[in-house]
Design a protein around this motif. Structure first.
Motif, short mmCIF file in Angstrom:
data_model
loop_
_atom_site.label_atom_id
_atom_site.label_comp_id
_atom_site.label_asym_id
_atom_site.label_seq_id
_atom_site.Cartn_x
_atom_site.Cartn_y
_atom_site.Cartn_z
N ALA C 34 0.83 -1.20 0.00
CA ALA C 34 0.00 0.00 0.00
C ALA C 34 0.86 1.26 0.00
O ALA C 34 0.62 2.21 -0.76
N ALA C 37 2.60 1.65 -3.40
CA ALA C 37 1.64 2.03 -4.44
C ALA C 37 1.32 3.53 -4.35
O ALA C 37 1.10 4.18 -5.37
N ARG C 38 1.32 4.08 -3.13
CA ARG C 38 0.96 5.49 -2.97
C ARG C 38 2.14 6.43 -3.16
O ARG C 38 1.95 7.62 -3.43
N ARG C 44 -1.29 5.94 -11.00
CA ARG C 44 -1.77 5.12 -9.89
C ARG C 44 -1.89 3.66 -10.26
O ARG C 44 -1.71 2.78 -9.42
N LEU C 45 -2.18 3.36 -11.54
CA LEU C 45 -2.21 1.96 -11.96
C LEU C 45 -0.79 1.41 -12.09
O LEU C 45 -0.48 0.32 -11.61
N ASP C 46 0.07 2.21 -12.73
CA ASP C 46 1.47 1.79 -12.90
C ASP C 46 2.10 1.47 -11.56
O ASP C 46 2.90 0.53 -11.44
N ALA C 47 1.76 2.25 -10.52
CA ALA C 47 2.38 2.06 -9.21
C ALA C 47 1.89 0.78 -8.53
O ALA C 47 2.63 0.15 -7.79
N VAL C 48 0.63 0.42 -8.80
CA VAL C 48 0.06 -0.77 -8.15
C VAL C 48 0.86 -2.02 -8.54
O VAL C 48 1.06 -2.92 -7.72
N ILE C 49 1.36 -2.05 -9.78
CA ILE C 49 1.96 -3.29 -10.28
C ILE C 49 3.28 -3.63 -9.59
O ILE C 49 3.40 -4.69 -8.99
N PRO C 50 4.30 -2.71 -9.62
CA PRO C 50 5.51 -3.07 -8.86
C PRO C 50 5.24 -3.25 -7.38
O PRO C 50 5.88 -4.09 -6.73
N THR C 52 2.61 -4.55 -5.96
CA THR C 52 2.08 -5.91 -5.74
C THR C 52 3.17 -6.96 -5.91
O THR C 52 3.32 -7.86 -5.08
N GLN C 95 -4.85 8.56 -0.46
CA GLN C 95 -5.21 7.93 -1.73
C GLN C 95 -5.06 8.92 -2.87
O GLN C 95 -5.57 10.04 -2.81
N PRO C 96 -4.32 8.54 -3.93
CA PRO C 96 -4.17 9.46 -5.07
C PRO C 96 -5.50 9.60 -5.81
O PRO C 96 -6.33 8.71 -5.75
#
Lengths: 499, 106, 97
Positions: C34, C37-38, C44-50, C52, C95-96
């Motif tokens: 979390a 990702a933030r 915000r989608l690109d950040a979720v991937i690395p 995770t 949250q972005p």
């Protein structure tokens, strides 16, 4: 690895043992089913010997939607996979009358093929859903994968001489041999094991590790999926009926926009509704990365709603990680190398489970828990294998017109596994192993012969594999029976205690 | 083909350079005394096979194949050490033939 | 870890480390994911991937560390400290949009 303290290595060996034991039997099932899933289309063809027709992907999907439009009107969505030279039928997943169905549709007529069966889809679903209701199967599979990752890492640290023992196998020496075998199976294919476990974990990430998504999207999961696949248009049903436009022109248009690359998956959402959407995905088989491009059409007018070719580095990375696990891209030889890696991992888990017991038996009489484990090992490993073979027998022997035939096949697989599990647990392990593996050898040989008798030359490959497996198993069983007849060797543990 | 052959030869030589697996090569070759050099050659062969595998636009597929072939080649050496070294030796000749065929062919 | 394998001290030791290595490790990984990702300066989608992908490496690392730490208290202290750190980063970044 001399930098690691000896005490730390012992802790790692302890953790490796317990993590391996914890979900070892589930992991054995997952690895076996996953390994078989590499040949999902081929297993499907073997299980549908009557379906010999072939058609171009576009024509086959168009035929399938034609049949579904008449016979699955009430459905909320049809999720189709086009034939690709390996599979010749259209794989369809759709809901109908409140039930979710998987059916192979004939590429020419579009109707379900005569021998109603899940085919390879059974092993594929079993691999990550474990026949448990959503989401529990997937959650248990995720947990097992995470435990497996810990077991792999601790196993590497605990193993003292990875390179020195690389080629070492000393047979017929009890614990020594099991350890050598377990090490060789684990080490020779170690990069594959790490890759497949990690990528497998990632495939279920939205369920098992949703927190990065939650952090950036809150409850708006749909917004995330919309950004992930912008070419997949999302519309709620309008509630007014409207006929689906002919699908073939949309598929041809998609193929043209994909630069001539073949179509792969085709989703028809809200069919028969004014808000119907047809989404066409480029085939996943031409490159490692999954979901390389997709186009959505308005299902009523046939106009393009959204179009996307994936070029974002982060998403591409994710698609590659996903694709590495699915192995849809793998050409012939590489697919067999994947199969070998998967088989070695499956055997590494099985030998690890046996090793746990063998190691303790050579030191002292087994505790009650370990005696139960010894029996569970025979029953679970034998049961999973026998259930898989029973599934193939059911496929050939059940009458074609039996209602709910596909579901009966699966029930037979599960009941056979259960009966074998009980038998394996009830019998003395020295008898349970040759009995179950012997039954498995007969089962494989029988399934192979049934295959030869009832399918065309094109499907003889899998029958041959079954007969070869039966031959290899019979050699093992012969040794086990010989050991059973021979006078029992003095236990080393006891000899040491006496001295 | 070339990298597969080189990889097998490398793993074969690596095993032969280990005291406990020295029976892979005929004793009268006297390689036991030069085990250190044999080991160096083995690692160079393995490294070369990896470099050749990666030296292609298809490097990702070839890297995956290389990883899989380690299991195949290592498995052949391991099994033939248990069940008869002639299998590993024949496979070594086959590997040489593969490399030559790969060099001569297109 | 304690040498005596039967005493209650050994059992409590193992139980404490097991909890730290399972629930604790997952909590650290989730909060790490979390927080990353933030804070990653990409979409915000690109950040979720690395975030995770790396979270799945953090979880086993914490599990292993929970059993390697000098004592169960240290294992728990480490887990709580890491969870608090990542939790705070995620909380204060927000949250972005």
């Amino acid at each position: 690895m001399s930098a690691v303290r000896e005490g730390a290595r012992q802790v790692m060996a302890w953790l490796h043992g317990w993590t391996g034991l914890l979900l070892g039997h589930v992991l054995f099932l997952m690895c076996l089913a996953g390994t078989l899933s590499l040949f999902k289309p081929e297993i499907g063809r073997w299980m549908r010997p009557e379906a010999v027709a072939t058609a171009a992907p576009v024509d086959a999907v168009a035929a399938a939607t034609g049949w579904l439009a008449k016979n699955a009107k009430d459905s909320t969505g049809w999720y189709l996979t086009a034939p690709d030279g390996r599979a010749n039928t259209v794989e369809a997943a759709y809901d109908s009358g409140g039930e979710f169905l998987y059916r192979a549709l004939d590429p020419v007529t579009g109707a379900p093929v005569a021998r109603e069966t899940m085919g390879g889809e059974f092993f594929y679903r079993l691999h990550f859903e474990l026949q448990l209701p959503f989401p529990w199967g997937r959650l248990l599979a995720s947990l097992a994968a995470l435990v497996m990752l810990v077991a792999l890492i601790t196993g590497i640290i605990a193993h003292r001489r990875i390179f020195r023992d690389f080629f070492t196998f000393r047979p017929a020496k009890g614990q020594r041999s099991w350890l050598d075998g377990h090490n060789a199976l684990g080490v020779l294919s170690l990069p594959f094991h790490l890759m497949i476990t990690f990528t497998g974990l990632v495939t279920l990430a939205s369920l098992s590790m949703p927190w990065p998504i939650t952090a950036n999207y809150g409850d708006e999961l749909m917004a995330m999926y919309q950004e992930l696949t912008p070419g997949l248009a999302n519309r709620s049903p309008a509630g007014t009926r409207a006929p689906l436009a002919p699908v073939a022109p949309m598929l041809r248009e998609a193929e043209r926009r994909f630069g001539g690359a073949p179509i792969g998956r085709v989703y028809v959402v809200n069919p028969g509704d004014a808000a119907a959407v047809v989404t066409v995905f480029r085939s996943d088989a031409a490159q490692i990365g999954f979901t390389p491009a997709e186009i959505s059409f308005d299902g009523v007018t046939g106009k393009v709603l959204a179009e996307w070719t994936e070029n974002r580095p982060a998403v591409k990375t994710y698609n590659v990680v996903y694709g590495l696990h699915m192995a849809r891209f793998a050409p012939g030889v590489l697919r067999w190398l994947y199969f070998l890696g998967g088989a070695m991992l499956t055997l590494a888990i099985a030998t690890g489970l046996v090793l746990w017991v063998v190691k303790r038996r050579e030191r002292a009489p087994l505790s009650l828990g370990n005696r139960l484990l010894e029996r569970l090992n025979a029953g679970a490993i034998g049961g999973v294998l026998l259930g898989s073979v029973a599934y193939l027998w059911a496929n050939r022997l059940l009458p074609l017109e039996l209602p709910g035939r596909a579901e009966v096949e699966v029930s037979i697989a599960l009941w056979s596994a259960t009966v074998s599990l009980v038998a394996g647990a009830a019998l003395r392990p020295a008898i349970a192993w040759p009995a179950l593996l012997g039954a498995l050898a007969l089962g494989c040989a029988g399934a192979g012969l049934l295959g030869f008798a009832t399918s065309g030359v094109g499907q003889w490959g899998m029958s041959l594999m079954l007969v070869a497996t039966a031959t290899a198993l019979s050699l093992i069983v012969r040794r086990q029976i010989r050991a059973l007849r021979a006078p029992p060797a003095p236990r080393r543990g006891r000899a040491r205690a006496a001295a | 083909m070339i990298f597969g052959g080189l990889l097998y030869l490398g793993l074969f030589a690596l095993a032969a350079s280990m005291g406990r697996h020295a029976q892979l090569l005929p004793a009268h070759w006297g390689l036991a005394k030069r085990a250190a050099r044999l080991r160096l050659a083995a690692w160079l062969l393995i490294l070369a096979s990896l470099v050749i595998a990666l030296w292609s636009p298809d490097w990702a597929l070839r890297l995956l194949s290389w990883i899989g072939l380690v299991a195949v080649a290592g498995g052949i050496v391991l099994l033939s050490l248990t069940y008869g070294v002639r299998w590993a030796r024949s496979a070594a000749l086959l590997a040489i033939a593969l490399v030559v065929a790969g060099l001569v062919g297109p | 870890m304690a040498q005596d394998r039967r005493g209650w001290r050994y059992r409590v030791n193992i139980a404490a480390r097991t909890l730290a290595g399972t629930i604790g490790a997952y909590a650290v990984a989730a909060l790490f994911g979390a927080a990353l990702a933030r804070t990653l300066p990409i979409g915000r989608l690109d950040a979720v991937i690395p975030a995770t992908l790396l979270a799945f490496l953090v979880a086993p690392a914490v599990t292993i560390w929970a059993f390697l730490a000098r004592g169960p208290w240290l294992a728990w202290a480490g887990v709580i400290a890491l969870a608090a750190l990542f939790g705070a980063i995620a909380w204060f970044t927000g949250q972005p949009i």
